[in-house]
Design a protein around this motif. Sequence first.
Motif, mmCIF file in Angstrom:
data_model
loop_
_atom_site.group_PDB
_atom_site.id
_atom_site.type_symbol
_atom_site.label_atom_id
_atom_site.label_comp_id
_atom_site.label_asym_id
_atom_site.label_seq_id
_atom_site.Cartn_x
_atom_site.Cartn_y
_atom_site.Cartn_z
ATOM 1 N N VAL A 228 42.555 -14.854 -32.887
ATOM 2 C CA VAL A 228 41.147 -14.964 -33.315
ATOM 3 C C VAL A 228 40.914 -16.356 -33.931
ATOM 4 N N LYS B 156 38.420 -19.248 -32.290
ATOM 5 C CA LYS B 156 37.209 -19.654 -33.019
ATOM 6 C C LYS B 156 37.268 -21.105 -33.490
ATOM 7 N N CYS C 5 37.945 -11.753 -28.207
ATOM 8 C CA CYS C 5 39.357 -11.808 -27.797
ATOM 9 C C CYS C 5 39.782 -10.431 -27.287
ATOM 10 N N SER D 89 39.598 -6.383 -38.987
ATOM 11 C CA SER D 89 38.765 -7.210 -38.121
ATOM 12 C C SER D 89 37.945 -8.246 -38.906
ATOM 13 N N TYR D 90 37.290 -7.806 -39.971
ATOM 14 C CA TYR D 90 36.474 -8.734 -40.770
ATOM 15 C C TYR D 90 37.351 -9.850 -41.345
ATOM 16 N N LYS E 23 37.116 -18.565 -39.958
ATOM 17 C CA LYS E 23 36.020 -19.438 -40.381
ATOM 18 C C LYS E 23 36.461 -20.440 -41.454
ATOM 19 N N ARG F 229 40.102 -11.074 -40.140
ATOM 20 C CA ARG F 229 40.545 -12.024 -39.116
ATOM 21 C C ARG F 229 39.460 -13.076 -38.876
ATOM 22 N N LEU F 230 38.209 -12.627 -38.852
ATOM 23 C CA LEU F 230 37.123 -13.585 -38.646
ATOM 24 C C LEU F 230 36.911 -14.457 -39.893
ATOM 25 N N GLU G 39 37.951 -7.729 -29.715
ATOM 26 C CA GLU G 39 37.405 -8.095 -31.035
ATOM 27 C C GLU G 39 37.078 -9.581 -31.048
ATOM 28 N N HIS G 40 35.910 -9.938 -31.566
ATOM 29 C CA HIS G 40 35.496 -11.335 -31.739
ATOM 30 C C HIS G 40 35.709 -12.178 -30.474
#
Length: 283
Positions: A141, A145, A96, A112-113, A120, A115-116, A93-94
């Motif tokens: 994550v 990032k 990772c 998942s969304y 951010k 975590r991103l 995912e992303h």
Amino acid sequence: MRKKAIIEALGGSFSEEELKKSLSRIDIIGDLAVVKLPRVWEGRGHEIGELLLSRMTRVKGIFRQTTAACRGEKVRGLEWLAGKEETTTIYKEHGCQFRLDIAKVYFSPRLSYERLRIAKLATSGEFIVNMFAGIGTFSIVIAKKRAGVRVYSIDKSKAAFDFMVENVALNGLNGVVVPIHGDAKEVAAGLRGMADRVLMPLPELVYEYLPYGVACLREEGWIHLYTHQEGTSRKQAVEEARRKIRNRIEEFTVVKEISGRPVRSVGRRTYQIAVDARIVGGS
Ligand SMILES: C[S@@+](CC[C@H](N)C(=O)[O-])C[C@H]1O[C@@H](n2cnc3c(N)ncnc32)[C@H](O)[C@@H]1O
């Protein structure tokens, strides 16, 4: 996964509406799939498992969820249906990678969304505490990032902690994400006034552990938490969760800003809600 093809293939024996509902609740975790079957289909689990396996090209093993994960360290119950029986897999995912055993640790691809989104929001140089880190998903994550952050990543489950240690290394983040094995309440006591941002991704303990999370923050900082809230609509559930969390935090400190968003439906008229709060005077 071609849900339409699976629905067509099973269509002769099952109602389309029930099939759609059931298939919308499949979690794909690496090369494994976890499905929730309605009670009336339980006797045909292997048949359905074989069919799903034949239609989902990247999936090698199918499991049925028998019980939900609940409070604390308890993971969801699983019954093998088809394909490989081994419950360890690698989920990506992303950018990772995460190695995990779905029978031993809690993990949801449905966050998942989130975590991103949180990754951010973080900025370089931040000290972050993840109180319920599981196998390290949010922590890794974020660190991947946002260069320059440091994440103290706590979990009480030995199995989750061991996978977290492995995943931190797998993603080249030794020393950036720091796995800690212990109860978040006790570990947080040693991190008082140190964090710019705190994560609490465990709805069942959020109200009880909020004071400990807030105490980790510096004079000013962000806390991101997840709660389950009943509501007549998503919007109403978000408003209610925001109000209750604000009231809980204001028992001991000042909320400068607070917002919420629905993450997913977790039951009849019950939603998982993400709440972000900026707090002043945390420590
Ligand atoms: C919902 S899972 C975390 C999910 C993860 N953040 C993800 O993105 O998949 C909650 C985790 O909290 C851990 N946990 C439960 N009680 C705890 C406690 N008192 N202190 C620290 N960790 C705890 C569980 O072992 C579990 O791994």
